[in-house]
Design a protein around this motif. Structure first.
Motif, PDB file in Angstrom:
ATOM      1  N   GLY A   1       0.830  -1.199   0.000  1.00 15.10           N
ATOM      2  CA  GLY A   1       0.000   0.000   0.000  1.00 15.10           C
ATOM      3  C   GLY A   1       0.861   1.244   0.000  1.00 15.10           C
ATOM      4  N   CYS A   2       0.676   2.097   0.994  1.00 13.50           N
ATOM      5  CA  CYS A   2       1.446   3.339   1.091  1.00 13.50           C
ATOM      6  C   CYS A   2       2.662   3.192   2.000  1.00 13.50           C
ATOM      7  CB  CYS A   2       0.546   4.468   1.593  1.00 13.50           C
ATOM      8  SG  CYS A   2      -0.667   4.960   0.340  1.00 13.50           S
TER       9      CYS A   2
ATOM     10  N   TRP B   1       5.066   6.419   1.860  1.00 14.01           N
ATOM     11  CA  TRP B   1       5.187   7.183   0.626  1.00 14.01           C
ATOM     12  C   TRP B   1       4.709   8.619   0.801  1.00 14.01           C
ATOM     13  CZ3 TRP B   1       8.373   5.961  -2.961  1.00 14.01           C
ATOM     14  CH2 TRP B   1       8.677   4.620  -3.226  1.00 14.01           C
ATOM     15  N   SER B   2       3.802   8.872   1.742  1.00 13.87           N
ATOM     16  CA  SER B   2       3.299  10.229   1.959  1.00 13.87           C
ATOM     17  C   SER B   2       4.399  11.167   2.478  1.00 13.87           C
ATOM     18  CB  SER B   2       2.126  10.213   2.937  1.00 13.87           C
ATOM     19  OG  SER B   2       2.541   9.688   4.188  1.00 13.87           O
ATOM     20  N   GLU B   3       5.498  10.602   3.003  1.00 10.13           N
ATOM     21  CA  GLU B   3       6.613  11.403   3.520  1.00 10.13           C
ATOM     22  C   GLU B   3       7.711  11.625   2.483  1.00 10.13           C
ATOM     23  OE1 GLU B   3       6.283   9.604   8.052  1.00 10.13           O
ATOM     24  OE2 GLU B   3       7.851   8.880   6.714  1.00 10.13           O
ATOM     25  N   VAL B   4       7.535  11.059   1.290  1.00 12.39           N
ATOM     26  CA  VAL B   4       8.591  11.093   0.278  1.00 12.39           C
ATOM     27  C   VAL B   4       8.325  12.202  -0.730  1.00 12.39           C
ATOM     28  CG1 VAL B   4       9.660   9.762  -1.602  1.00 12.39           C
ATOM     29  CG2 VAL B   4       9.102   8.647   0.565  1.00 12.39           C
ATOM     30  N   GLU B   5       9.384  12.963  -1.040  1.00 10.85           N
ATOM     31  CA  GLU B   5       9.300  13.999  -2.063  1.00 10.85           C
ATOM     32  C   GLU B   5       9.357  13.339  -3.444  1.00 10.85           C
ATOM     33  OE1 GLU B   5      12.488  16.733  -1.188  1.00 10.85           O
ATOM     34  OE2 GLU B   5      11.308  17.705   0.372  1.00 10.85           O
ATOM     35  N   PRO B   6       9.034  14.092  -4.512  1.00 12.62           N
ATOM     36  CA  PRO B   6       9.088  13.493  -5.854  1.00 12.62           C
ATOM     37  C   PRO B   6      10.414  12.777  -6.115  1.00 12.62           C
ATOM     38  CG  PRO B   6       8.076  15.652  -5.972  1.00 12.62           C
ATOM     39  CD  PRO B   6       8.584  15.486  -4.551  1.00 12.62           C
ATOM     40  N   LEU B   7      10.312  11.618  -6.746  1.00 18.29           N
ATOM     41  CA  LEU B   7      11.473  10.772  -6.991  1.00 18.29           C
ATOM     42  C   LEU B   7      12.333  11.313  -8.129  1.00 18.29           C
ATOM     43  CD1 LEU B   7       9.648   7.337  -6.850  1.00 18.29           C
ATOM     44  CD2 LEU B   7      11.013   8.377  -5.044  1.00 18.29           C
ATOM     45  N   THR B   8      13.618  11.068  -8.009  1.00 18.98           N
ATOM     46  CA  THR B   8      14.554  11.383  -9.076  1.00 18.98           C
ATOM     47  C   THR B   8      15.454  10.173  -9.269  1.00 18.98           C
ATOM     48  OG1 THR B   8      16.165  12.351  -7.550  1.00 18.98           O
ATOM     49  CG2 THR B   8      14.569  13.864  -8.555  1.00 18.98           C
ATOM     50  N   TYR B   9      16.195  10.188 -10.354  1.00 17.12           N
ATOM     51  CA  TYR B   9      17.168   9.125 -10.553  1.00 17.12           C
ATOM     52  C   TYR B   9      18.455   9.737 -11.062  1.00 17.12           C
ATOM     53  CZ  TYR B   9      16.632   9.113 -15.657  1.00 17.12           C
ATOM     54  OH  TYR B   9      16.633   9.451 -16.980  1.00 17.12           O
ATOM     55  N   LEU B  10      19.521   8.995 -10.909  1.00 15.66           N
ATOM     56  CA  LEU B  10      20.850   9.467 -11.277  1.00 15.66           C
ATOM     57  C   LEU B  10      21.553   8.386 -12.070  1.00 15.66           C
ATOM     58  CD1 LEU B  10      23.268  11.494 -10.841  1.00 15.66           C
ATOM     59  CD2 LEU B  10      23.792  10.155  -8.802  1.00 15.66           C
ATOM     60  N   ARG B  11      22.172   8.786 -13.146  1.00 19.97           N
ATOM     61  CA  ARG B  11      23.014   7.861 -13.904  1.00 19.97           C
ATOM     62  C   ARG B  11      24.442   8.099 -13.462  1.00 19.97           C
ATOM     63  NH1 ARG B  11      23.382   6.487 -20.286  1.00 19.97           N
ATOM     64  NH2 ARG B  11      25.096   5.050 -20.047  1.00 19.97           N
TER      65      ARG B  11
ATOM     66  N   ARG C   1      13.974  10.848  -1.060  1.00 19.01           N
ATOM     67  CA  ARG C   1      14.175  11.853  -0.013  1.00 19.01           C
ATOM     68  C   ARG C   1      12.916  11.872   0.845  1.00 19.01           C
ATOM     69  NH1 ARG C   1      17.177  16.680   0.942  1.00 19.01           N
ATOM     70  NH2 ARG C   1      15.884  18.299   1.873  1.00 19.01           N
ATOM     71  N   ARG C   2      13.071  11.404   2.087  1.00 19.83           N
ATOM     72  CA  ARG C   2      11.953  11.354   3.022  1.00 19.83           C
ATOM     73  C   ARG C   2      12.070  12.525   3.989  1.00 19.83           C
ATOM     74  NH1 ARG C   2      11.590   6.549   7.219  1.00 19.83           N
ATOM     75  NH2 ARG C   2      12.558   8.029   8.614  1.00 19.83           N
ATOM     76  N   VAL C   3      11.008  13.306   4.099  1.00 21.72           N
ATOM     77  CA  VAL C   3      10.977  14.452   5.011  1.00 21.72           C
ATOM     78  C   VAL C   3       9.860  14.220   6.005  1.00 21.72           C
ATOM     79  CG1 VAL C   3      10.679  16.947   5.200  1.00 21.72           C
ATOM     80  CG2 VAL C   3      11.827  15.979   3.199  1.00 21.72           C
ATOM     81  N   ARG C   4      10.253  14.269   7.292  1.00 24.02           N
ATOM     82  CA  ARG C   4       9.275  14.017   8.352  1.00 24.02           C
ATOM     83  C   ARG C   4       9.624  14.869   9.568  1.00 24.02           C
ATOM     84  NH1 ARG C   4       9.136   8.164  10.995  1.00 24.02           N
ATOM     85  NH2 ARG C   4      11.255   8.811  11.327  1.00 24.02           N
ATOM     86  N   LYS C   5       8.728  15.778   9.925  1.00 25.64           N
ATOM     87  CA  LYS C   5       8.867  16.598  11.135  1.00 25.64           C
ATOM     88  C   LYS C   5      10.260  17.211  11.271  1.00 25.64           C
ATOM     89  CE  LYS C   5       5.490  13.774  13.525  1.00 25.64           C
ATOM     90  NZ  LYS C   5       5.288  12.760  14.536  1.00 25.64           N
ATOM     91  N   GLY C   6      10.715  17.870  10.223  1.00 23.07           N
ATOM     92  CA  GLY C   6      12.005  18.538  10.272  1.00 23.07           C
ATOM     93  C   GLY C   6      13.199  17.610  10.129  1.00 23.07           C
ATOM     94  N   ASN C   7      12.955  16.330   9.934  1.00 24.14           N
ATOM     95  CA  ASN C   7      14.027  15.352   9.784  1.00 24.14           C
ATOM     96  C   ASN C   7      14.025  14.850   8.348  1.00 24.14           C
ATOM     97  OD1 ASN C   7      15.925  13.355  10.079  1.00 24.14           O
ATOM     98  ND2 ASN C   7      14.673  12.056  11.388  1.00 24.14           N
ATOM     99  N   THR C   8      15.175  14.905   7.696  1.00 22.35           N
ATOM    100  CA  THR C   8      15.282  14.465   6.309  1.00 22.35           C
ATOM    101  C   THR C   8      16.199  13.256   6.225  1.00 22.35           C
ATOM    102  OG1 THR C   8      14.991  16.724   5.539  1.00 22.35           O
ATOM    103  CG2 THR C   8      15.946  15.171   3.985  1.00 22.35           C
TER     104      THR C   8
ATOM    105  N   CYS D   1      -0.465   8.132  -2.653  1.00 25.04           N
ATOM    106  CA  CYS D   1      -0.442   8.102  -1.187  1.00 25.04           C
ATOM    107  C   CYS D   1      -0.378   9.495  -0.580  1.00 25.04           C
ATOM    108  CB  CYS D   1       0.751   7.270  -0.709  1.00 25.04           C
ATOM    109  SG  CYS D   1       0.608   5.532  -1.147  1.00 25.04           S
ATOM    110  N   GLN D   2      -0.416  10.529  -1.382  1.00 23.43           N
ATOM    111  CA  GLN D   2      -0.317  11.914  -0.870  1.00 23.43           C
ATOM    112  C   GLN D   2      -1.610  12.385  -0.257  1.00 23.43           C
ATOM    113  OE1 GLN D   2       2.703  13.503  -0.681  1.00 23.43           O
ATOM    114  NE2 GLN D   2       3.407  11.541  -1.439  1.00 23.43           N
TER     115      GLN D   2
END
Length: 168
Positions: free
Chosen positions: A55-56, A104-114, A131-138, A167-168
């Motif tokens: 799920g989320c 997933w609700s704590e995750v910013e838009p996904l990126t990828y790197l080559r 990148r997960r952001v939760r209550k001032g903690n990244t 899940c947003q």
């Protein structure tokens, strides 16, 4: 004979209807299998990297049953506050496991790197950045993808981003 055929048809239709009723679960399972396949490092078959989607909620697990670690006694440490996502680590002679749970609700838009792997180093050509952001903690972490096919990477990122947005 007609009864047998009718019963078989009902079973087939019932199974197809059940499958059609939960396409999100089917897609999630297929996505999970694809990511886990791409995260398998061919140079380290004893190492397991997994992403479990429920799920989320998601769990990234790194497990190595032939790790270069020695411990006089097994060590296990974890953090989980009030049922929220957390992490856990286990170490014993030759074994290592790290699990990171997140919503997933704590995750910013996904990126990828080559990446261009350095000569002699065993690095994945691509990685998905989370990148997960939760209550001032990244918390930043990556999902390594052992493929040179950028279309496969883009497909996985697109599908994961769809899960995240749902899940947003």
């Amino acid at each position: 004979m007609k009864n047998v055929l009718l019963a078989a048809a009902c079973l087939l239709l019932g199974g197809a209807a059940a499958h059609a009723q939960n396409p999100a679960a089917t897609e999630s399972k297929a996505l999970q299998q694809r990511i886990n396949q791409l995260m398998r490092n061919p140079a380290k078959p004893q190492q397991e990297l997994r992403l479990d989607l429920k799920g989320c909620h998601a769990t990234q697990t790194i497990r190595d049953n032939k790790a270069d670690v020695q411990a006089s006694a097994p060590i296990s440490v974890s953090y989980n506050k009030g049922g929220e996502a957390g992490w856990a680590a286990k170490v014993s002679d030759g074994k290592f496991e790290l699990a990171l749970d997140f919503e997933w609700s704590e995750v910013e838009p996904l990126t990828y790197l080559r990446r261009k792997p350095e000569k002699g180093k065993d690095e994945a050509p691509y990685e998905i950045k989370i990148r997960r952001v939760r209550k001032g903690n990244t918390t930043n972490f990556e999902l390594p993808l052992y493929t040179t096919d950028e279309k496969a990477v883009l497909d996985v990122v697109r599908r994961l981003e769809k899960v995240r947005q749902g899940c947003q």
